[in-house]
Scaffold this motif. Structure first.
Motif, short mmCIF file in Angstrom:
data_model
loop_
_atom_site.label_atom_id
_atom_site.label_comp_id
_atom_site.label_asym_id
_atom_site.label_seq_id
_atom_site.Cartn_x
_atom_site.Cartn_y
_atom_site.Cartn_z
N SER A 95 -23.07 32.43 -0.28
CA SER A 95 -23.94 32.06 -1.40
C SER A 95 -25.37 32.43 -1.04
O SER A 95 -25.91 31.95 -0.03
N LEU A 96 -25.97 33.31 -1.84
CA LEU A 96 -27.33 33.78 -1.56
C LEU A 96 -28.37 32.75 -1.95
O LEU A 96 -28.20 32.01 -2.93
N PHE A 97 -29.49 32.74 -1.22
CA PHE A 97 -30.59 31.81 -1.47
C PHE A 97 -31.92 32.54 -1.43
O PHE A 97 -32.03 33.66 -0.92
N ASN A 98 -32.94 31.86 -1.96
CA ASN A 98 -34.28 32.44 -1.98
C ASN A 98 -34.93 32.46 -0.60
O ASN A 98 -35.83 33.25 -0.34
N ASN A 99 -34.49 31.61 0.31
CA ASN A 99 -34.93 31.68 1.71
C ASN A 99 -33.99 30.86 2.58
O ASN A 99 -33.18 30.06 2.09
N GLY A 100 -34.10 31.04 3.88
CA GLY A 100 -33.20 30.38 4.80
C GLY A 100 -33.44 28.89 4.94
O GLY A 100 -32.51 28.13 5.23
N THR A 101 -34.68 28.45 4.76
CA THR A 101 -34.99 27.03 4.89
C THR A 101 -34.34 26.22 3.77
O THR A 101 -33.72 25.17 4.02
N VAL A 102 -34.46 26.70 2.53
CA VAL A 102 -33.78 26.01 1.42
C VAL A 102 -32.27 26.05 1.63
O VAL A 102 -31.57 25.07 1.33
N ALA A 103 -31.75 27.15 2.17
CA ALA A 103 -30.32 27.22 2.46
C ALA A 103 -29.91 26.15 3.47
O ALA A 103 -28.85 25.51 3.31
N LEU A 104 -30.71 25.91 4.50
CA LEU A 104 -30.42 24.85 5.47
C LEU A 104 -30.41 23.48 4.81
O LEU A 104 -29.52 22.65 5.06
N ILE A 105 -31.39 23.24 3.97
CA ILE A 105 -31.48 21.94 3.28
C ILE A 105 -30.25 21.73 2.40
O ILE A 105 -29.63 20.65 2.41
N VAL A 106 -29.87 22.76 1.65
CA VAL A 106 -28.71 22.64 0.76
C VAL A 106 -27.42 22.50 1.57
O VAL A 106 -26.50 21.77 1.17
N ALA A 107 -27.33 23.16 2.72
CA ALA A 107 -26.14 23.01 3.57
C ALA A 107 -25.96 21.56 3.99
O ALA A 107 -24.84 21.02 3.95
N LEU A 108 -27.04 20.92 4.39
CA LEU A 108 -26.97 19.50 4.75
C LEU A 108 -26.58 18.65 3.55
O LEU A 108 -25.75 17.74 3.65
N ARG A 109 -27.15 18.96 2.39
CA ARG A 109 -26.84 18.22 1.18
C ARG A 109 -25.38 18.43 0.76
O ARG A 109 -24.70 17.48 0.33
N ALA A 110 -24.91 19.66 0.88
CA ALA A 110 -23.55 19.97 0.45
C ALA A 110 -22.50 19.19 1.23
O ALA A 110 -21.43 18.86 0.70
N LEU A 111 -22.80 18.87 2.49
CA LEU A 111 -21.86 18.11 3.31
C LEU A 111 -22.16 16.62 3.31
O LEU A 111 -21.51 15.86 4.03
N GLY A 112 -23.13 16.21 2.51
CA GLY A 112 -23.44 14.79 2.39
C GLY A 112 -23.96 14.16 3.66
O GLY A 112 -23.65 13.00 3.96
N ILE A 113 -24.75 14.89 4.42
CA ILE A 113 -25.21 14.41 5.72
C ILE A 113 -26.29 13.34 5.55
O ILE A 113 -27.34 13.58 4.95
N LYS A 114 -26.04 12.19 6.13
CA LYS A 114 -27.00 11.09 6.15
C LYS A 114 -26.89 10.40 7.49
O LYS A 114 -25.81 9.95 7.88
N GLY A 115 -27.99 10.32 8.20
CA GLY A 115 -27.97 9.69 9.52
C GLY A 115 -28.64 10.57 10.55
O GLY A 115 -29.63 11.25 10.27
N GLU A 116 -28.08 10.60 11.76
CA GLU A 116 -28.65 11.38 12.86
C GLU A 116 -27.98 12.74 12.95
O GLU A 116 -26.77 12.87 12.77
#
Length: 373
Positions: A55-76
């Motif tokens: 999945s293409l993104f406008n930059n790698g930083t937003v891609a990292l943020i969305v990757a964390l969001r996509a897996l529902g990461i909350k915590g450490e």
């Protein structure tokens, strides 16, 4: 007057070829929202990188943020202090807490033994980096993730096209994130991507990067605008035609550096970590006690003479103000990362770096080695 030499320069394809693609964009009138060049680039990258879904993104930083969001990461989130700050900013941006652990002293990637020792009931994910494009210990890290049922997201910003013992390094973990920034081996001016395993993962990630839309009238998530434009995608398609040639030139420069710096006291060229295909995205050297200058003195010595290496990565992420109060930021627990941050210098490497410039850089290092001796 001799021109300055910088650590990198963007690789650019023939302008006339890009103009042809721009003309087609003008004719279509489609600039964004996953147009035909966007779809073509996703398919072409899947084929080139030998990955199932991207999945293409406008930059790698937003891609990292969305990757964390996509897996529902909350915590450490266990991660490395030895990286570009975007790695950890993505964690903090998502409201998670970075937990720094030390790196292996040779590969400078996360040490799997230290990862496992840092896992607690609050650990939500592991975020390693393939530093300098050298693969992390993916077998050990993936096994830790499976054992503890913790997702693994690889920051593969440096690892475009890199292959390890079992094929593309991008197929490891739950997700891998690429950067297509202008300075990377493969660039789309700005851009990034998430490599995922299943069609369902890709569909969800595609929804998240498009405001959470599920069709024209339904919004199912609090998404973000992370889409890559048609102009960036067209540039990427053109770059893909020339990327093997660019990597080949990088490899030639790498080989020459290693040959001409071999035996220079106090200078150690970092080795790979067993990959079957490298991309030569960086050329780090380690400045030891046998060299007559420390790393910082050498850095300034070269800059004053028109060559601009970089201290990648200095300072450690754990030293920045938003992270330094974390218990895991204590330098006493990060001795290998601290040493690397004080000793590593990345020399210029990019496809347009000519032989005369390499000669100049090597001669400057040999000259510096005579100072004070």
């Amino acid at each position: 007057m001799t021109d300055d030499i910088y650590v990198t320069r963007p690789h650019l394809p023939p302008l006339e070829e890009f103009k042809d693609l721009l003309g087609k964009i003008w004719d279509r009138g489609v600039l964004t929202n996953c147009g035909p060049y966007h779809e073509e680039l996703e398919a072409s990258l899947c084929s080139y990188l030998n990955v199932p879904h991207i999945s293409l993104f406008n930059n790698g930083t937003v891609a990292l943020i969305v990757a964390l969001r996509a897996l529902g990461i909350k915590g450490e989130v266990i991660t490395t202090p030895y990286s570009f700050v975007a790695t950890t900013h993505a964690i903090l941006w998502m409201g998670c807490t970075p937990v720094f652990v030390d790196v292996d002293p040779v590969s400078l990637n996360l040490d799997p033994a230290r990862i496992e020792a840092a896992i607690t009931e609050n650990t939500a994910a592991i975020l390693p980096v393939h530093c300098y494009g050298h693969p992390a210990d993916v077998d050990a890290i993936d096994a830790i993730g499976l054992k503890h049922r913790i997702p693994v997201i690889y920051d593969a910003a440096h690892a475009f096209g890199v292959e390890c013992h079992c094929g593309s390094v991008l197929t490891h973990g739950d997700l891998s994130v690429l950067s297509f920034h202008a300075t990377k081996v493969f660039n789309t001016f700005e851009g990034g991507a998430i490599v995922c395993r299943t069609p369902e993962q890709k569909r969800y990630i595609d929804q998240l990067k498009n405001f959470g839309h599920d069709g024209e009238t339904s919004v199912i998530e609090t998404g973000i605008n992370g889409k890559m434009s048609e102009i960036n995608a067209a540039f990427g398609l053109l770059q893909l035609k020339y990327v093997d040639e660019a990597i080949g030139r990088r490899a030639a420069i790498d080989k020459r550096y290693r040959a001409e710096l071999a035996g220079l006291p106090g200078v150690q060229c970092l080795t790979d970590t067993g990959q079957s295909r490298q991309n030569h995205s960086y050329f780090p050297i380690r400045i030891g006690d046998a060299f007559p200058m420390n790393r910082d003195d050498l850095f300034h010595y070269m800059k004053e003479r028109g060559v601009h290496p970089r201290r990648y990565f200095y300072p450690l992420i754990s030293n920045f103000s938003m992270y330094r109060s974390l218990p895991s930021s204590d330098p006493a627990g990060l001795p290998n990362a601290v040493a690397a941050a004080e000793e590593i210098l990345c020399l210029p490497i990019y496809p347009d770096l000519d032989d005369a410039s390499v000669t100049r850089i090597v001669a400057m290092l040999h000259e510096a080695a005579t100072k004070g001796t």
